[in-house]
Design a protein around this motif. Structure first.
Motif, PDB file in Angstrom:
ATOM      1  N   PHE A 127      -9.220   9.962 100.321  1.00 31.64           N
ATOM      2  CA  PHE A 127     -10.200  10.971  99.910  1.00 31.64           C
ATOM      3  C   PHE A 127     -10.361  11.922 101.085  1.00 31.64           C
ATOM      4  CE2 PHE A 127     -14.177  13.054  99.321  1.00 31.64           C
ATOM      5  CZ  PHE A 127     -14.405  13.102  97.953  1.00 31.64           C
ATOM      6  N   LEU A 128     -10.096  13.206 100.856  1.00 25.16           N
ATOM      7  CA  LEU A 128     -10.116  14.185 101.937  1.00 25.16           C
ATOM      8  C   LEU A 128     -11.018  15.351 101.572  1.00 25.16           C
ATOM      9  CD1 LEU A 128      -6.656  13.502 101.483  1.00 25.16           C
ATOM     10  CD2 LEU A 128      -6.969  13.980 103.909  1.00 25.16           C
ATOM     11  N   ALA A 129     -11.902  15.712 102.509  1.00 28.55           N
ATOM     12  CA  ALA A 129     -12.805  16.843 102.322  1.00 28.55           C
ATOM     13  C   ALA A 129     -12.227  18.069 103.015  1.00 28.55           C
ATOM     14  CB  ALA A 129     -14.184  16.519 102.889  1.00 28.55           C
ATOM     15  N   ASN A 130     -12.336  19.195 102.372  1.00 29.72           N
ATOM     16  CA  ASN A 130     -11.812  20.445 102.918  1.00 29.72           C
ATOM     17  C   ASN A 130     -12.766  20.968 103.990  1.00 29.72           C
ATOM     18  OD1 ASN A 130     -10.566  22.864 103.395  1.00 29.72           O
ATOM     19  ND2 ASN A 130     -10.877  23.706 101.342  1.00 29.72           N
ATOM     20  N   CYS A 131     -12.294  21.062 105.224  1.00 27.12           N
ATOM     21  CA  CYS A 131     -13.125  21.576 106.314  1.00 27.12           C
ATOM     22  C   CYS A 131     -12.489  22.794 106.971  1.00 27.12           C
ATOM     23  CB  CYS A 131     -13.401  20.482 107.351  1.00 27.12           C
ATOM     24  SG  CYS A 131     -11.930  19.697 108.039  1.00 27.12           S
ATOM     25  N   GLN A 132     -11.718  23.542 106.217  1.00 24.37           N
ATOM     26  CA  GLN A 132     -11.106  24.759 106.730  1.00 24.37           C
ATOM     27  C   GLN A 132     -12.138  25.884 106.762  1.00 24.37           C
ATOM     28  OE1 GLN A 132      -6.942  25.346 105.150  1.00 24.37           O
ATOM     29  NE2 GLN A 132      -7.455  23.531 103.916  1.00 24.37           N
ATOM     30  N   PRO A 133     -11.894  26.933 107.534  1.00 22.96           N
ATOM     31  CA  PRO A 133     -12.872  28.027 107.625  1.00 22.96           C
ATOM     32  C   PRO A 133     -13.263  28.604 106.275  1.00 22.96           C
ATOM     33  CG  PRO A 133     -11.193  28.268 109.319  1.00 22.96           C
ATOM     34  CD  PRO A 133     -10.749  27.143 108.445  1.00 22.96           C
ATOM     35  N   SER A 134     -12.331  28.602 105.324  1.00 19.93           N
ATOM     36  CA  SER A 134     -12.619  29.086 103.976  1.00 19.93           C
ATOM     37  C   SER A 134     -12.133  28.060 102.974  1.00 19.93           C
ATOM     38  CB  SER A 134     -11.928  30.434 103.723  1.00 19.93           C
ATOM     39  OG  SER A 134     -12.056  30.819 102.366  1.00 19.93           O
ATOM     40  N   ASP A 135     -12.926  27.863 101.910  1.00 10.58           N
ATOM     41  CA  ASP A 135     -12.490  26.933 100.865  1.00 10.58           C
ATOM     42  C   ASP A 135     -11.769  27.652  99.735  1.00 10.58           C
ATOM     43  OD1 ASP A 135     -14.586  28.275  99.729  1.00 10.58           O
ATOM     44  OD2 ASP A 135     -15.739  26.498  99.175  1.00 10.58           O
ATOM     45  N   ALA A 136     -11.469  28.945  99.912  1.00 11.31           N
ATOM     46  CA  ALA A 136     -10.702  29.683  98.908  1.00 11.31           C
ATOM     47  C   ALA A 136      -9.308  29.077  98.800  1.00 11.31           C
ATOM     48  CB  ALA A 136     -10.616  31.156  99.275  1.00 11.31           C
ATOM     49  N   VAL A 137      -8.888  28.763  97.592  1.00 14.57           N
ATOM     50  CA  VAL A 137      -7.612  28.083  97.395  1.00 14.57           C
ATOM     51  C   VAL A 137      -6.455  28.899  97.957  1.00 14.57           C
ATOM     52  CG1 VAL A 137      -6.018  27.180  95.652  1.00 14.57           C
ATOM     53  CG2 VAL A 137      -8.476  26.884  95.354  1.00 14.57           C
ATOM     54  N   MET A 153     -11.819  10.308 104.540  1.00 19.72           N
ATOM     55  CA  MET A 153     -12.819   9.247 104.469  1.00 19.72           C
ATOM     56  C   MET A 153     -12.274   8.006 105.161  1.00 19.72           C
ATOM     57  SD  MET A 153     -14.591   7.563 101.063  1.00 19.72           S
ATOM     58  CE  MET A 153     -15.485   9.062 100.644  1.00 19.72           C
ATOM     59  N   SER A 154     -13.142   7.236 105.790  1.00 22.02           N
ATOM     60  CA  SER A 154     -12.710   6.054 106.525  1.00 22.02           C
ATOM     61  C   SER A 154     -12.109   5.014 105.588  1.00 22.02           C
ATOM     62  CB  SER A 154     -13.894   5.438 107.267  1.00 22.02           C
ATOM     63  OG  SER A 154     -14.848   4.935 106.346  1.00 22.02           O
ATOM     64  N   GLU A 155     -11.209   4.206 106.126  1.00 20.03           N
ATOM     65  CA  GLU A 155     -10.566   3.173 105.322  1.00 20.03           C
ATOM     66  C   GLU A 155     -11.582   2.157 104.813  1.00 20.03           C
ATOM     67  OE1 GLU A 155      -7.356   1.367 107.345  1.00 20.03           O
ATOM     68  OE2 GLU A 155      -6.227   3.235 107.648  1.00 20.03           O
ATOM     69  N   GLU A 156     -12.603   1.860 105.621  1.00 19.71           N
ATOM     70  CA  GLU A 156     -13.616   0.892 105.190  1.00 19.71           C
ATOM     71  C   GLU A 156     -14.373   1.393 103.964  1.00 19.71           C
ATOM     72  OE1 GLU A 156     -13.179   2.005 108.205  1.00 19.71           O
ATOM     73  OE2 GLU A 156     -12.356   0.217 109.190  1.00 19.71           O
ATOM     74  N   ALA A 157     -14.715   2.682 103.978  1.00 17.92           N
ATOM     75  CA  ALA A 157     -15.431   3.244 102.830  1.00 17.92           C
ATOM     76  C   ALA A 157     -14.554   3.244 101.584  1.00 17.92           C
ATOM     77  CB  ALA A 157     -15.898   4.662 103.155  1.00 17.92           C
ATOM     78  N   LEU A 158     -13.266   3.536 101.754  1.00 20.55           N
ATOM     79  CA  LEU A 158     -12.359   3.527 100.614  1.00 20.55           C
ATOM     80  C   LEU A 158     -12.209   2.123 100.041  1.00 20.55           C
ATOM     81  CD1 LEU A 158      -9.526   5.947 101.815  1.00 20.55           C
ATOM     82  CD2 LEU A 158     -11.109   6.324  99.931  1.00 20.55           C
ATOM     83  N   LYS A 159     -12.091   1.133 100.911  1.00 16.97           N
ATOM     84  CA  LYS A 159     -11.917  -0.234 100.438  1.00 16.97           C
ATOM     85  C   LYS A 159     -13.145  -0.732  99.689  1.00 16.97           C
ATOM     86  CE  LYS A 159      -8.601  -1.675 103.980  1.00 16.97           C
ATOM     87  NZ  LYS A 159      -8.349  -2.563 105.153  1.00 16.97           N
ATOM     88  N   SER A 160     -14.313  -0.181 100.023  1.00 15.68           N
ATOM     89  CA  SER A 160     -15.531  -0.633  99.357  1.00 15.68           C
ATOM     90  C   SER A 160     -15.567  -0.247  97.887  1.00 15.68           C
ATOM     91  CB  SER A 160     -16.755  -0.055 100.071  1.00 15.68           C
ATOM     92  OG  SER A 160     -16.803   1.361  99.917  1.00 15.68           O
ATOM     93  N   VAL A 161     -14.795   0.780  97.511  1.00 16.40           N
ATOM     94  CA  VAL A 161     -14.792   1.216  96.112  1.00 16.40           C
ATOM     95  C   VAL A 161     -13.420   1.102  95.457  1.00 16.40           C
ATOM     96  CG1 VAL A 161     -16.730   2.792  96.377  1.00 16.40           C
ATOM     97  CG2 VAL A 161     -14.428   3.611  96.834  1.00 16.40           C
TER      98      VAL A 161
END
Length: 331
Positions: A127-137, A153-161
């Protein structure tokens, strides 16, 4: 896979409690049983299928025109090619990022996709969040290994779900059901019904109906080509079809055709839809001394037609009916 998912009906979830926010993601099993769902349900199913076919696929969550929330699928090729998949239509788009630092007169790629912004991407492993200066595709680079652009997202958080033991309460997902509809029998039956409706409509107009079986047969190749193009995006056989029609239509006559496709097998409903088109109505009501009509129907079946039939016996949501409508050759 994309064609199959696009045939499942698009329906926004109902608003609960009088609010304005519509947010309800179904499990894949619930989505398939209902035979309809929102764009997130379609995108999740398509992403799962593409992952199963060995592609590096991710589900994207963002917006399209006017800030409307939307979800679609992204695949990354081994050569770095980024392809967007629209799960509601089966359309595919190549992504070429715009360089914001390029000179003003430099040529920039023009996006053909309808997406405006992307906030995050994910699949069953990341799971990856967009942290670029612009979120324009159009400005985004989809190099997920770059932490300055995509925050994972951390591996621990991913494993929890996502770990196998975290969703034991969910039923196992059964395999897709094979289609049970006989496409040849369904095509023949629907074609007979369409012929009857056309003849009755012309009878009400005091017009006789003469059917050209040979011309009807020639239309079969066109319908197969239409469905192939919808599945693969590749058009083929058009020149051969046009040549065959020219040979079948006598000199001094005019050929007119009206191709259309439906997601159901209700002949009366399909014919009523055709008549709403002035062009089709003109063909059906054609007058002349040597008018010949032809109609050809092809039913293309896909998995899970049993689920769609459970919803409404009169509709099979994942069966495509392609009808060119009546064809006329007139003086």
């Amino acid at each position: 896979a994309a064609r199959f998912v696009s045939l499942l009906a698009h329906q926004r979830p109902p608003v609960v409690g009088g609010g304005t926010k519509q947010e309800q993601w179904c499990t894949l099993l619930a989505f398939l049983c209902r035979g309809k769902g929102d764009c997130e349900d379609h995108a999740a199913l398509l992403c799962s299928l593409l992952l199963g076919f060995g592609l590096d696929a991710y589900m994207c969550v963002g917006t399209k025109a006017k800030g409307v929330s939307h979800a679609w699928v992204l695949t990354r090729g081994t050569d770095g090619t980024i392809t967007f998949w629209e799960s509601l239509t089966a359309h595919r788009y190549l992504h070429r990022a715009v360089d914001p630092d390029a000179p003003p007169l430099a040529l920039q790629p023009k996006p053909s996709y309808p997406y405006r912004t992307v906030g995050c991407v994910f699949n069953h492993q990341s799971f990856l969040a967009n942290c670029q200066p612009s979120d324009a595709v159009e400005l985004c680079a989809f190099d997920f290994q770059n932490p300055s652009r995509w925050k994972a997202m951390s591996e621990e958080a991913l494993k929890s779900v996502c770990a196998p033991a975290s969703n034991t309460s969910l039923p196992p997902l059964p395999p897709l059901c094979a289609p049970s509809v006989d496409p040849a029998a369904a095509s023949n039956q629907l074609e007979l019904e369409m012929r009857y409706l056309v003849s009755e409509h012309r009878k009400d107009l005091d017009l006789a109906t003469v059917w050209d079986d040979h011309l009807s047969y020639l239309l079969s190749s066109a319908l197969s080509a239409y469905e192939t193009e919808r599945c693969t995006g590749v058009s083929c056989g058009n020149e051969e079809f046009q040549d065959a029609v020219r040979r079948a239509v006598p000199d001094g006559h005019t050929f007119k055709g009206f191709p259309i496709h439906f997601l159901h097998r209700n002949a009366r409903r399909a014919f009523a839809t055709c008549l709403r088109s002035p062009f089709c109505e003109e063909i059906v009501s054609c007058r002349g001394d040597h008018v010949r009509l032809a109609v050809r129907v092809r039913v293309f079946v896909y998995p899970e037609n049993a689920c769609a039939r459970l919803e409404d016996p009169q509709k099979v949501k994942n069966v495509v009916v392609l009808t060119p409508g009546p064809q006329s050759a007139q003086l």
